[in-house]
Scaffold this active site. Structure first.
Site, PDB file in Angstrom:
ATOM      1  N   ASP A   1      -9.366 -14.454  28.805  1.00  0.00           N
ATOM      2  CA  ASP A   1      -9.582 -13.309  29.682  1.00  0.00           C
ATOM      3  C   ASP A   1     -10.672 -12.406  29.109  1.00  0.00           C
ATOM      4  OD1 ASP A   1      -9.338 -11.214  31.453  1.00  0.00           O
ATOM      5  OD2 ASP A   1      -7.330 -10.608  30.827  1.00  0.00           O
ATOM      6  N   GLY A   2     -11.769 -12.326  29.846  1.00  0.00           N
ATOM      7  CA  GLY A   2     -12.861 -11.429  29.459  1.00  0.00           C
ATOM      8  C   GLY A   2     -14.174 -12.160  29.286  1.00  0.00           C
ATOM      9  N   GLY A   3     -15.121 -11.871  30.177  1.00  0.00           N
ATOM     10  CA  GLY A   3     -16.465 -12.436  30.048  1.00  0.00           C
ATOM     11  C   GLY A   3     -16.579 -13.907  30.409  1.00  0.00           C
TER      12      GLY A   3
ATOM     13  N   SER B   1      -9.839 -12.006  38.545  1.00  0.00           N
ATOM     14  CA  SER B   1      -9.261 -10.722  38.153  1.00  0.00           C
ATOM     15  C   SER B   1      -9.528  -9.702  39.253  1.00  0.00           C
ATOM     16  CB  SER B   1      -9.877 -10.244  36.839  1.00  0.00           C
ATOM     17  OG  SER B   1      -9.469  -8.906  36.635  1.00  0.00           O
TER      18      SER B   1
ATOM     19  N   MET C   1      -7.346 -12.713  24.450  1.00  0.00           N
ATOM     20  CA  MET C   1      -8.382 -11.797  24.954  1.00  0.00           C
ATOM     21  C   MET C   1      -9.728 -12.171  24.342  1.00  0.00           C
ATOM     22  SD  MET C   1      -7.010  -9.212  27.026  1.00  0.00           S
ATOM     23  CE  MET C   1      -8.693  -8.878  27.351  1.00  0.00           C
TER      24      MET C   1
ATOM     25  N   ASP D   1      -4.534  -6.638  36.508  1.00  0.00           N
ATOM     26  CA  ASP D   1      -4.639  -5.892  35.257  1.00  0.00           C
ATOM     27  C   ASP D   1      -3.960  -4.530  35.365  1.00  0.00           C
ATOM     28  OD1 ASP D   1      -6.137  -7.583  33.409  1.00  0.00           O
ATOM     29  OD2 ASP D   1      -7.731  -7.470  34.912  1.00  0.00           O
TER      30      ASP D   1
ATOM     31  N   HIS E   1      -0.958  -8.826  33.882  1.00  0.00           N
ATOM     32  CA  HIS E   1      -1.350  -8.624  32.483  1.00  0.00           C
ATOM     33  C   HIS E   1      -1.113  -7.157  32.170  1.00  0.00           C
ATOM     34  CE1 HIS E   1      -5.016  -8.514  29.500  1.00  0.00           C
ATOM     35  NE2 HIS E   1      -3.861  -8.333  28.878  1.00  0.00           N
TER      36      HIS E   1
ATOM     37  N   MET F   1      -1.317  -4.161  30.049  1.00  0.00           N
ATOM     38  CA  MET F   1      -1.939  -3.484  28.911  1.00  0.00           C
ATOM     39  C   MET F   1      -1.307  -2.098  28.840  1.00  0.00           C
ATOM     40  SD  MET F   1      -5.703  -4.945  29.727  1.00  0.00           S
ATOM     41  CE  MET F   1      -5.185  -5.454  31.352  1.00  0.00           C
TER      42      MET F   1
ATOM     43  N   GLY G   1      -9.413  -3.429  28.539  1.00  0.00           N
ATOM     44  CA  GLY G   1      -9.679  -2.112  29.103  1.00  0.00           C
ATOM     45  C   GLY G   1     -10.627  -2.116  30.299  1.00  0.00           C
TER      46      GLY G   1
ATOM     47  N   HIS H   1      -5.091 -12.575  39.128  1.00  0.00           N
ATOM     48  CA  HIS H   1      -4.849 -11.857  37.870  1.00  0.00           C
ATOM     49  C   HIS H   1      -4.848 -10.352  38.149  1.00  0.00           C
ATOM     50  CE1 HIS H   1      -4.889 -11.544  33.463  1.00  0.00           C
ATOM     51  NE2 HIS H   1      -5.751 -10.541  33.600  1.00  0.00           N
TER      52      HIS H   1
ATOM     53  N   MET I   1      -3.006  -1.223  33.523  1.00  0.00           N
ATOM     54  CA  MET I   1      -3.418  -0.442  32.347  1.00  0.00           C
ATOM     55  C   MET I   1      -2.824   0.955  32.444  1.00  0.00           C
ATOM     56  SD  MET I   1      -7.415  -1.482  32.045  1.00  0.00           S
ATOM     57  CE  MET I   1      -8.008  -3.134  32.431  1.00  0.00           C
TER      58      MET I   1
ATOM     59  N   SER J   1     -15.832 -10.218  37.023  1.00  0.00           N
ATOM     60  CA  SER J   1     -17.181  -9.922  37.525  1.00  0.00           C
ATOM     61  C   SER J   1     -17.966 -11.171  37.897  1.00  0.00           C
ATOM     62  CB  SER J   1     -17.948  -9.069  36.514  1.00  0.00           C
ATOM     63  OG  SER J   1     -17.729  -9.525  35.213  1.00  0.00           O
TER      64      SER J   1
HETATM   65  C1  DX5 Z   1      -9.964  -6.588  30.689  1.00  0.00           C
HETATM   66  C2  DX5 Z   1      -9.098  -7.321  31.665  1.00  0.00           C
HETATM   67  C3  DX5 Z   1      -9.746  -8.484  32.322  1.00  0.00           C
HETATM   68  C4  DX5 Z   1     -10.974  -8.156  33.130  1.00  0.00           C
HETATM   69  C5  DX5 Z   1     -11.876  -9.361  33.080  1.00  0.00           C
HETATM   70  O1  DX5 Z   1      -9.174  -5.714  29.950  1.00  0.00           O
HETATM   71  O2  DX5 Z   1      -7.928  -7.812  31.012  1.00  0.00           O
HETATM   72  O3  DX5 Z   1      -8.808  -9.201  33.114  1.00  0.00           O
HETATM   73  O4  DX5 Z   1     -10.738  -7.820  34.453  1.00  0.00           O
HETATM   74  O5  DX5 Z   1     -13.058  -9.062  33.726  1.00  0.00           O
HETATM   75  P1  DX5 Z   1     -14.403  -9.870  33.464  1.00  0.00           P
HETATM   76  O6  DX5 Z   1     -14.163 -11.285  33.899  1.00  0.00           O
HETATM   77  O7  DX5 Z   1     -15.388  -9.155  34.298  1.00  0.00           O
HETATM   78  O8  DX5 Z   1     -14.708  -9.791  31.982  1.00  0.00           O
HETATM   79 ZN    ZN Z   2      -6.559  -9.183  32.142  1.00  0.00          ZN
END
Ligand code: DX5
Ligand code: ZN
Length: 227
Positions: A176-178, A9, A142, A36, A67, A69, A147, A34, A38, A199
């Site tokens: 996606d996420g964590g 990401s 998700m 993001d 993606h 959002m 966000g 990826h 927003m 991250s």
């Molecule tokens: C959050 C995004 C993710 C984010 C993931 O809203 O959609 O793509 O960047 O980041 P990590 O992998 O750090 O959770």
């Molecule tokens: Zn994303």
């Protein structure tokens, strides 16, 4: 089995050096990038728009997994298509009334349509988008509230991934996420094949090692299902 795709990401990258960050990730073994998007409305954060995709496209041929959002995805299909987006994933929460039109437009602009759902949205809500003449080609589950990067993976979301994988064995299912070395096994075992990681990749001493570990985990989980 759908091919494993590891998608760093770029939200966790140094935006001031986006082209070189993208190249660095591809050299490290990334399959997709990826992106993001927003709008500060659908989510409480404001990131990048089509002009940034357009600039990045001039530096890479990579698959740009966008993606969105945003509250009004339909308003962005044309400009993202022109900018060079590869995948256009919109949120089901804001597309219940116009997803058919959205999918049609996305395909007509040469992009691959995907649908995303927030943690509180039941998986059943994406089923209609996977049936009929013009289905989406990817579901993004998700695993954090959308966000921000750097949040904690929500293991409860794996029920959605498992249910979806049972129903659609060949579908691209993205999480996606964590995601990172400590959570990938759970996600891969549930049936996810497209892995977004911000991250955990950008923050690693050796990002290539993390990318390779993520891919190996998906491959191994897929093999275990066959055997
Ligand atoms: C959050 C995004 C993710 C984010 C993931 O809203 O959609 O793509 O960047 O980041 P990590 O992998 O750090 O959770
Ligand atoms: Zn994303």
């Amino acid at each position: 089995m759908p091919t494993p795709k590891i998608a760093p990401s770029m939200l966790s990258s140094d935006f001031a050096n986006l082209a070189s960050e993208a190249q660095r990730m591809l050299t490290f073994g990334a399959d997709w990038l990826h992106m993001d998007i927003m709008d500060g409305h659908f989510v409480p954060n404001l990131t990048i728009g089509a002009p940034v995709i357009e600039s990045l496209r001039k530096h890479t041929k990579a698959y740009l997994d966008c993606h969105l959002m945003v509250t009004n995805p339909l308003d962005y299909v044309e400009i993202f298509g022109k900018a060079g987006a590869s995948g256009f994933t919109f949120h089901v929460e804001v597309s219940k009334d116009n997803w058919q039109e959205l999918v049609k437009q996305i395909k007509s602009k040469g992009m691959r349509p995907g649908v995303a759902l927030k943690p509180g949205t039941p998986i059943e809500e994406v089923y209609p988008l996977l049936e009929g003449e013009n289905p989406v080609e990817m579901v993004l589950v998700m695993t954090v509230e959308p966000g921000f990067g750097g949040q904690k993976f929500m293991p409860d979301m794996m029920n959605k991934v498992r249910t979806l994988r049972e129903k659609y064995p060949k579908l691209d299912i993205e999480v996606d996420g964590g995601l990172g070395p400590s959570t990938i096994k759970t996600a891969a075992a549930a049936g996810a094949n497209c892995i977004v990681a911000g991250s955990s990749v950008f923050g690693a001493a050796d990002p290539a090692e993390v990318i390779s570990l993520l891919k190996t985990s998906v491959n191994e989980a897929q093999k275990a299902t066959i055997n």
